[in-house]
Design a protein around this motif. Sequence first.
Motif, PDB file in Angstrom:
ATOM      1  N   THR A 203       0.829  -1.203   0.000  1.00 32.45           N
ATOM      2  CA  THR A 203       0.000   0.000   0.000  1.00 32.45           C
ATOM      3  C   THR A 203       0.860   1.248   0.000  1.00 32.45           C
ATOM      4  O   THR A 203       0.588   2.218  -0.725  1.00 32.45           O
ATOM      5  N   TYR A 204       1.906   1.241   0.821  1.00 36.15           N
ATOM      6  CA  TYR A 204       2.831   2.378   0.843  1.00 36.15           C
ATOM      7  C   TYR A 204       3.522   2.552  -0.513  1.00 36.15           C
ATOM      8  O   TYR A 204       3.719   3.676  -0.981  1.00 36.15           O
ATOM      9  N   VAL A 205       3.854   1.439  -1.158  1.00 34.46           N
ATOM     10  CA  VAL A 205       4.471   1.509  -2.494  1.00 34.46           C
ATOM     11  C   VAL A 205       3.504   2.150  -3.487  1.00 34.46           C
ATOM     12  O   VAL A 205       3.906   2.972  -4.330  1.00 34.46           O
ATOM     13  N   PHE A 206       2.221   1.803  -3.414  1.00 36.00           N
ATOM     14  CA  PHE A 206       1.227   2.420  -4.295  1.00 36.00           C
ATOM     15  C   PHE A 206       1.222   3.942  -4.130  1.00 36.00           C
ATOM     16  O   PHE A 206       1.176   4.692  -5.114  1.00 36.00           O
ATOM     17  N   ILE A 207       1.254   4.405  -2.884  1.00 35.88           N
ATOM     18  CA  ILE A 207       1.224   5.845  -2.618  1.00 35.88           C
ATOM     19  C   ILE A 207       2.470   6.518  -3.182  1.00 35.88           C
ATOM     20  O   ILE A 207       2.394   7.584  -3.809  1.00 35.88           O
ATOM     21  N   MET A 208       3.628   5.884  -2.988  1.00 33.58           N
ATOM     22  CA  MET A 208       4.862   6.457  -3.521  1.00 33.58           C
ATOM     23  C   MET A 208       4.878   6.426  -5.048  1.00 33.58           C
ATOM     24  O   MET A 208       5.483   7.292  -5.685  1.00 33.58           O
ATOM     25  N   CYS A 209       4.218   5.445  -5.646  1.00 34.48           N
ATOM     26  CA  CYS A 209       4.104   5.418  -7.110  1.00 34.48           C
ATOM     27  C   CYS A 209       3.326   6.636  -7.612  1.00 34.48           C
ATOM     28  O   CYS A 209       3.706   7.244  -8.621  1.00 34.48           O
ATOM     29  N   VAL A 210       2.256   6.993  -6.920  1.00 31.70           N
ATOM     30  CA  VAL A 210       1.476   8.170  -7.308  1.00 31.70           C
ATOM     31  C   VAL A 210       2.332   9.432  -7.183  1.00 31.70           C
ATOM     32  O   VAL A 210       2.342  10.287  -8.080  1.00 31.70           O
TER      33      VAL A 210
ATOM     34  N   LEU B 113      -8.307   1.016  -2.099  1.00 26.76           N
ATOM     35  CA  LEU B 113      -8.481   2.441  -2.375  1.00 26.76           C
ATOM     36  C   LEU B 113      -7.239   3.013  -3.051  1.00 26.76           C
ATOM     37  O   LEU B 113      -7.333   3.714  -4.076  1.00 26.76           O
ATOM     38  N   CYS B 114      -6.063   2.705  -2.510  1.00 25.61           N
ATOM     39  CA  CYS B 114      -4.816   3.205  -3.099  1.00 25.61           C
ATOM     40  C   CYS B 114      -4.579   2.609  -4.479  1.00 25.61           C
ATOM     41  O   CYS B 114      -4.096   3.296  -5.386  1.00 25.61           O
ATOM     42  N   LEU B 115      -4.920   1.337  -4.652  1.00 25.29           N
ATOM     43  CA  LEU B 115      -4.771   0.704  -5.964  1.00 25.29           C
ATOM     44  C   LEU B 115      -5.673   1.371  -6.993  1.00 25.29           C
ATOM     45  O   LEU B 115      -5.257   1.607  -8.141  1.00 25.29           O
ATOM     46  N   ALA B 116      -6.905   1.697  -6.611  1.00 24.98           N
ATOM     47  CA  ALA B 116      -7.827   2.362  -7.534  1.00 24.98           C
ATOM     48  C   ALA B 116      -7.315   3.748  -7.923  1.00 24.98           C
ATOM     49  O   ALA B 116      -7.358   4.138  -9.100  1.00 24.98           O
ATOM     50  N   VAL B 117      -6.811   4.498  -6.943  1.00 27.60           N
ATOM     51  CA  VAL B 117      -6.277   5.834  -7.238  1.00 27.60           C
ATOM     52  C   VAL B 117      -5.066   5.733  -8.153  1.00 27.60           C
ATOM     53  O   VAL B 117      -4.927   6.500  -9.121  1.00 27.60           O
ATOM     54  N   LEU B 118      -4.178   4.785  -7.879  1.00 28.57           N
ATOM     55  CA  LEU B 118      -2.993   4.606  -8.734  1.00 28.57           C
ATOM     56  C   LEU B 118      -3.388   4.256 -10.158  1.00 28.57           C
ATOM     57  O   LEU B 118      -2.818   4.786 -11.123  1.00 28.57           O
ATOM     58  N   ALA B 119      -4.365   3.370 -10.320  1.00 30.23           N
ATOM     59  CA  ALA B 119      -4.807   2.980 -11.661  1.00 30.23           C
ATOM     60  C   ALA B 119      -5.380   4.174 -12.414  1.00 30.23           C
ATOM     61  O   ALA B 119      -5.088   4.371 -13.610  1.00 30.23           O
ATOM     62  N   LEU B 120      -6.181   4.993 -11.747  1.00 31.45           N
ATOM     63  CA  LEU B 120      -6.751   6.176 -12.387  1.00 31.45           C
ATOM     64  C   LEU B 120      -5.662   7.173 -12.777  1.00 31.45           C
ATOM     65  O   LEU B 120      -5.705   7.773 -13.866  1.00 31.45           O
ATOM     66  N   VAL B 121      -4.678   7.367 -11.906  1.00 33.88           N
ATOM     67  CA  VAL B 121      -3.585   8.299 -12.205  1.00 33.88           C
ATOM     68  C   VAL B 121      -2.769   7.799 -13.388  1.00 33.88           C
ATOM     69  O   VAL B 121      -2.415   8.574 -14.291  1.00 33.88           O
TER      70      VAL B 121
END
Length: 358
Positions: free
Chosen positions: A48-55, A174-182
């Motif tokens: 999850t933290y990796v997803f946030i840093m990806c964004v 939630l973080c995965l969905a935001v990353l996919a949209l970004v």
Amino acid sequence: MRFPYDTTYRDGQALLRYPGSRIAYALLLLTLLVAPLVLPKFFVGEITYVFIMCVASLGLMVLVGYTGQVSLGHSAFVAIGAYAHAWLLAQGVPLVMSLALAAGITGVIGLVIGLPAIRVSGLYLAMVTLAFAILTEIVIGRWKSVTGGFNGVPVQSPSLFGFDLSGLSAFYYLCLAVLALVVLGLVNLMRAKTGRAFMGVRDSEAAAYSLGIWVNGYKVLAFVISAMVTGLAGALLAHQTGYLTPEGFGLILSLELVLMVTIGGLGSVRGAILGAILISMLPTFISRIKPLLPDQIAKQFGLETFVFGLVLALFVLFEPKGLNGRWIKFKAFLENFPIYRKNMFKRGKTYMKSERYK
């Protein structure tokens, strides 16, 4: 061996052109969806933290990788997005609206910073953004009525339509969905007129001017988009930490973001994600191997900083195009086997170019 011939106009614009790519990404998405159900809680939190840093890395990539504007102060945008989101949630704003408003507020700050910052470039622009990051950290520490000062401020648990998203699996999705949209948004943006203008400004401002591209306008637009995406990452990071303090958004975070886009490969969405994965997981890897190292090394102060610098130096020397460049070479090896030759990717000698002709 694959020969990419276009048979229709839509072939060149297809997001996933080949069946193999569609299958690979479908399997990747399926793996990410199933991961929280089979992995231990620790790894779910780390991913999850990796997803946030990806964004956050994707936000910086818009500015550095696609328009060539160096920034050492993107931790400030992460902080603004985090604190704005926490304050909006405390005022009773719903989660989705709060995320959008936090990104919008950060984008406005990016506009304010971008307007004067486009007057300089290179090292001077890096110094301006670095000063902005330091100033933001001081303001956050002093503005106690909104940020709680150096004592910090708690973040309310996320909830959507009455469903609590504070659990590990729910927040993961939630973080995965935001990353996919970004990712989808940035990929389509870079394939459109705006993205081509960004890359034109990055490659040669003089040529961009001659083609009628509004160079200053696109530079400011890149600042705004970059700030909005990074602020969105900050809003998610607020829930990940649960408690915000100014020390969590220092210069180390800015340097980590720069490492992500540099090691991942400048000018690539895939590179931003690969770089974020590597740099985000590196501290955990170091903490795991410390017990195996001699005490004289394991107890040294600044071991993580040394490892970060070593990784950056190795990539600059041996793979300047980053992880994305290495992936492209590996992919070409698979596609052209057995006629692949090492010299297919041999780098030619490069020469310095005068700033007047950039």
